[in-house]
Scaffold this motif. Structure first.
Motif, short mmCIF file in Angstrom:
data_model
loop_
_atom_site.label_atom_id
_atom_site.label_comp_id
_atom_site.label_asym_id
_atom_site.label_seq_id
_atom_site.Cartn_x
_atom_site.Cartn_y
_atom_site.Cartn_z
N ARG A 203 0.80 -1.22 0.00
CA ARG A 203 0.00 0.00 0.00
C ARG A 203 0.83 1.27 0.00
NH1 ARG A 203 -5.04 -0.15 1.57
NH2 ARG A 203 -4.95 1.92 0.63
N ALA A 204 2.14 1.13 0.23
CA ALA A 204 3.04 2.29 0.15
C ALA A 204 4.46 1.78 -0.03
CB ALA A 204 2.94 3.15 1.40
N ASP A 205 5.24 2.53 -0.80
CA ASP A 205 6.63 2.19 -1.07
C ASP A 205 7.36 3.51 -1.31
OD1 ASP A 205 9.08 1.28 -1.89
OD2 ASP A 205 8.35 0.20 -3.65
N PHE A 206 8.22 3.90 -0.38
CA PHE A 206 8.82 5.23 -0.47
C PHE A 206 10.17 5.26 0.25
CE2 PHE A 206 6.06 4.86 3.18
CZ PHE A 206 6.83 5.34 4.22
N TYR A 207 10.96 6.26 -0.07
CA TYR A 207 12.24 6.47 0.60
C TYR A 207 12.03 7.41 1.78
CZ TYR A 207 14.70 3.93 -2.99
OH TYR A 207 15.15 2.92 -3.80
N VAL A 208 12.71 7.11 2.87
CA VAL A 208 12.52 7.86 4.10
C VAL A 208 12.90 9.33 3.93
CG1 VAL A 208 13.27 8.05 6.50
CG2 VAL A 208 12.77 5.80 5.54
N ASP A 209 13.93 9.61 3.14
CA ASP A 209 14.32 11.01 2.91
C ASP A 209 13.20 11.80 2.24
OD1 ASP A 209 16.77 10.62 4.07
OD2 ASP A 209 17.89 10.45 2.19
N ASP A 210 12.51 11.17 1.27
CA ASP A 210 11.38 11.83 0.62
C ASP A 210 10.26 12.10 1.62
OD1 ASP A 210 12.72 11.74 -1.78
OD2 ASP A 210 11.73 9.91 -2.47
N MET A 211 10.05 11.14 2.50
CA MET A 211 9.03 11.29 3.53
C MET A 211 9.33 12.48 4.43
SD MET A 211 8.26 8.61 6.64
CE MET A 211 9.77 9.15 7.51
N ARG A 212 10.58 12.59 4.85
CA ARG A 212 10.96 13.69 5.74
C ARG A 212 10.84 15.05 5.06
NH1 ARG A 212 15.65 10.24 7.48
NH2 ARG A 212 14.99 9.19 9.38
N GLU A 213 11.16 15.10 3.77
CA GLU A 213 11.04 16.36 3.04
C GLU A 213 9.61 16.87 3.03
OE1 GLU A 213 12.63 15.98 -0.86
OE2 GLU A 213 14.71 15.75 -0.18
N ARG A 214 8.67 15.97 3.18
CA ARG A 214 7.25 16.35 3.22
C ARG A 214 6.76 16.55 4.65
NH1 ARG A 214 8.29 13.62 -1.33
NH2 ARG A 214 7.04 14.06 -3.18
#
Length: 239
Positions: A203-214
């Motif tokens: 249901r989700a697949d993402f890089y942690v750095d991208d998550m933090r940027e948001r």
């Protein structure tokens, strides 16, 4: 590189399932396999080990199926893969015979660090001691691919942090690590990427750095996934 394509696994007389349309994990990434209990985390890792039959799909390590890559994979599981009537020392000898890269010196160091008696039968160990032994054996295999299924369950917060620290310190940087856990707060600063499962689906697949940027946390994303009514994978909020 690990590749999964159209992986479909079902259980007779049960609504439980696992379906992964496509998932690629490049060499060297530390990936958290996250989700609530029953979301499919253990089923995914066991499938990646070649344990149990799939309805359909392909799983490969550098183009080879799991059965042809066993010497490059270490599976650390809460269930334990040790032989209970052996001592840790004898178990290390057994592993060295099957895994050419098994590091006896590193294994002995981990046993000492975890204060595990090397000459006592494993069946006499507590659950926590058995998990520490499983972790020690897995790390000492010096495998290219390290699959870890809830390796810190049952430990107190200090023991979990210590085990997590030892795991990270024992890596050379070339390993690919998949870590299944529901202790998301403690691994947020360790993983590079998160794959979130819900009811057997990614249901989700993402890089942690991208998550933090948001400005988001793993808890934020997990909550969104859990509360979403759509069957589509989680999408980042606009902006």
């Amino acid at each position: 590189m690990i590749e999964l394509k159209y992986v479909d696994k079902r259980y007779p007389a049960s609504s439980a399932l696992l379906y992964v349309h496509s998932l690629t994990i490049p060499t060297g990434e530390i990936v958290g396999i996250l989700g609530e209990n029953g979301s499919g985390k253990t089923t995914l890792l066991k499938s990646m080990m070649g344990i149990g039959e799939m309805w359909s799909g392909e799983i490969s390590y550098d183009g080879k199926p799991p059965t042809e890559a066993y010497d490059r994979i270490a599976f650390v599981t809460e269930e334990g893969s040790f032989l209970p009537d052996l001592t840790p020392d004898r178990y290390g000898q057994f592993l060295a015979d099957f895994f050419p890269r098994f590091d006896r010196n590193y294994y002995a160091k981990l046993l000492k660090d975890y204060e595990l008696p090397a000459d006592r039968k494993i069946r006499t160990f507590s659950k926590g001691q058995k998990m520490k032994l499983e972790l020690s054996a897995g790390l000492a295999k010096r495998a290219d691919y390290l699959l870890m299924d809830e390796p810190f369950v049952g430990k107190d917060i200090f023991s979990r942090r210590d085990s997590l620290k030892r795991m990270v310190q024992g890596l050379t940087g070339s390993e690919t690590v998949l870590l299944s856990t529901h202790l998301i707060d403690e691994i947020e600063n360790v993983i590079d990427r998160a794959v979130v499962l819900h009811k057997g689906l990614v249901r989700a697949d993402f890089y942690v750095d991208d998550m933090r940027e948001r400005g988001l946390s793993l808890t934020d994303v997990m909550t969104e996934v859990r509360d979403s009514n759509t069957s589509h994978p989680y999408q980042w909020p606009e902006g």
